[in-house]
Design a protein around this motif. Structure first.
Motif, PDB file in Angstrom:
ATOM      1  N   PHE A   1       1.811  -3.308  -4.470  1.00 57.38           N
ATOM      2  CA  PHE A   1       3.057  -2.646  -3.982  1.00 57.38           C
ATOM      3  C   PHE A   1       3.832  -3.633  -3.280  1.00 57.38           C
ATOM      4  O   PHE A   1       3.293  -4.426  -2.528  1.00 57.38           O
ATOM      5  N   LEU A   2       5.167  -3.812  -3.702  1.00 58.27           N
ATOM      6  CA  LEU A   2       6.113  -4.831  -3.135  1.00 58.27           C
ATOM      7  C   LEU A   2       7.026  -3.996  -2.412  1.00 58.27           C
ATOM      8  O   LEU A   2       7.879  -3.371  -2.714  1.00 58.27           O
ATOM      9  N   SER A   3       7.403  -4.251  -0.956  1.00 60.39           N
ATOM     10  CA  SER A   3       8.132  -3.762  -0.202  1.00 60.39           C
ATOM     11  C   SER A   3       9.170  -5.015   0.015  1.00 60.39           C
ATOM     12  O   SER A   3       8.919  -5.987  -0.612  1.00 60.39           O
ATOM     13  N   GLY A   4       9.920  -4.973   0.770  1.00 57.62           N
ATOM     14  CA  GLY A   4      11.101  -6.163   1.108  1.00 57.62           C
ATOM     15  C   GLY A   4      10.509  -6.885   2.297  1.00 57.62           C
ATOM     16  O   GLY A   4      11.390  -7.663   2.446  1.00 57.62           O
ATOM     17  N   MET A  28       8.942   1.312  -3.679  1.00 60.39           N
ATOM     18  CA  MET A  28       9.636   2.564  -3.249  1.00 60.39           C
ATOM     19  C   MET A  28      10.729   2.431  -2.418  1.00 60.39           C
ATOM     20  O   MET A  28      10.741   1.475  -1.490  1.00 60.39           O
ATOM     21  N   GLY A  29      11.976   2.777  -3.034  1.00 61.54           N
ATOM     22  CA  GLY A  29      13.149   3.014  -2.291  1.00 61.54           C
ATOM     23  C   GLY A  29      13.592   4.398  -1.635  1.00 61.54           C
ATOM     24  O   GLY A  29      12.965   5.033  -2.155  1.00 61.54           O
ATOM     25  N   ASP A  32      19.122   6.283   1.626  1.00 60.65           N
ATOM     26  CA  ASP A  32      19.590   5.781   2.713  1.00 60.65           C
ATOM     27  C   ASP A  32      19.525   4.229   2.582  1.00 60.65           C
ATOM     28  O   ASP A  32      18.550   3.574   2.605  1.00 60.65           O
ATOM     29  N   GLU A  33      20.721   3.437   2.632  1.00 60.42           N
ATOM     30  CA  GLU A  33      20.955   2.182   2.322  1.00 60.42           C
ATOM     31  C   GLU A  33      20.194   1.361   3.651  1.00 60.42           C
ATOM     32  O   GLU A  33      19.673   0.140   3.490  1.00 60.42           O
ATOM     33  N   GLY A  34      20.239   1.993   4.721  1.00 60.90           N
ATOM     34  CA  GLY A  34      19.747   1.341   6.104  1.00 60.90           C
ATOM     35  C   GLY A  34      18.129   1.247   6.037  1.00 60.90           C
ATOM     36  O   GLY A  34      17.639   0.478   6.628  1.00 60.90           O
ATOM     37  N   SER A  39      16.540  -3.977  -2.808  1.00 63.36           N
ATOM     38  CA  SER A  39      17.061  -5.491  -3.293  1.00 63.36           C
ATOM     39  C   SER A  39      16.354  -6.413  -2.887  1.00 63.36           C
ATOM     40  O   SER A  39      16.375  -7.420  -3.483  1.00 63.36           O
ATOM     41  N   GLU A  40      15.712  -6.643  -1.583  1.00 60.00           N
ATOM     42  CA  GLU A  40      14.718  -7.592  -0.977  1.00 60.00           C
ATOM     43  C   GLU A  40      13.580  -7.651  -1.876  1.00 60.00           C
ATOM     44  O   GLU A  40      13.282  -8.818  -2.294  1.00 60.00           O
ATOM     45  N   ALA A  41      13.161  -6.577  -2.463  1.00 63.65           N
ATOM     46  CA  ALA A  41      11.932  -6.482  -3.230  1.00 63.65           C
ATOM     47  C   ALA A  41      12.128  -7.147  -4.657  1.00 63.65           C
ATOM     48  O   ALA A  41      11.257  -7.802  -5.211  1.00 63.65           O
ATOM     49  N   ARG A  42      13.263  -6.705  -5.077  1.00 63.50           N
ATOM     50  CA  ARG A  42      13.882  -7.334  -6.198  1.00 63.50           C
ATOM     51  C   ARG A  42      13.851  -8.762  -6.308  1.00 63.50           C
ATOM     52  O   ARG A  42      13.795  -9.397  -7.269  1.00 63.50           O
ATOM     53  N   ALA A  43      14.570  -9.110  -5.407  1.00 62.95           N
ATOM     54  CA  ALA A  43      14.719 -10.599  -5.217  1.00 62.95           C
ATOM     55  C   ALA A  43      13.257 -11.329  -5.158  1.00 62.95           C
ATOM     56  O   ALA A  43      13.081 -12.357  -5.795  1.00 62.95           O
ATOM     57  N   VAL A  44      12.245 -10.986  -4.512  1.00 67.22           N
ATOM     58  CA  VAL A  44      10.814 -11.362  -4.570  1.00 67.22           C
ATOM     59  C   VAL A  44      10.457 -11.216  -6.076  1.00 67.22           C
ATOM     60  O   VAL A  44       9.977 -12.305  -6.646  1.00 67.22           O
TER      61      VAL A  44
END
Length: 170
Positions: A1-4, A28-29, A32-34, A39-44
């Motif tokens: 499981f990858l968070s940001g 899991m996203g 609410d963008e806040g 996006s952080e998880a996707r970068a990893v």
């Protein structure tokens, strides 16, 4: 499981180094963008070239799981991530049965802001400035109603008695 966050990213970095095949990562996203860390998880995931999947938690999903999670934990539980974590597990259970997570890293390595506040309270106590700081924190809370100010004032009051009491109050 990858968070940001750093903890799950560290797990992915370490596991990727030792895996024979690309890791499968799941995030899991939130609408609410806040609150959304996709996006952080996707970068990893992109950096470590994982087979990455993303899901989005909707209010209806969380309401549906609330009773189930109370039953599962069988005790009062105050972790706001429990509902999205349960939803993520539900979404991925048909594909995988075992996961690695970064849960517990913040507790072990002092990653929550409250640990910094506790250290600040300790420095104020050692410097003899705890009492004026308590008054300033309560004044700040009375003006802003920021719960962090109230918690800091309570921590300072507790730490004047003992470090253990200050930590418990925090």
């Amino acid at each position: 499981f990858l968070s940001g966050g750093v903890d799950s990213a560290a797990i992915v970095a370490f596991a990727s180094k030792h895996a024979r095949y690309p890791l499968r990562t799941f995030t899991m996203g939130f609408p609410d963008e806040g609150l959304d860390e996709r996006s952080e998880a996707r970068a990893v995931a992109d950096y470590f070239k994982t087979d990455h999947m993303e899901f989005e938690a909707r209010p209806a999903d969380l309401a549906r799981l609330a009773e189930q999670i109370v039953t599962q934990y069988d005790a009062p539980y105050a972790d706001s991530s429990a509902l999205p974590l349960m939803l993520l597990a539900e979404q991925t259970a048909e594909q995988i049965k075992v996961v690695l997570t970064g849960d517990g890293g913040d507790e072990v390595f002092g990653g929550y802001r409250r640990y910094g506040w506790f250290e600040t309270a300790g420095r104020l106590k050692r410097s003899g400035l705890a009492w004026p700081a308590i008054h300033l924190a309560w004044l700040g809370w009375s003006v802003t109603h920021d719960p962090r100010m109230r918690r800091f004032a309570q921590t300072l009051e507790g730490i004047r008695k003992s470090y253990g009491q200050g930590y418990a109050d925090l």
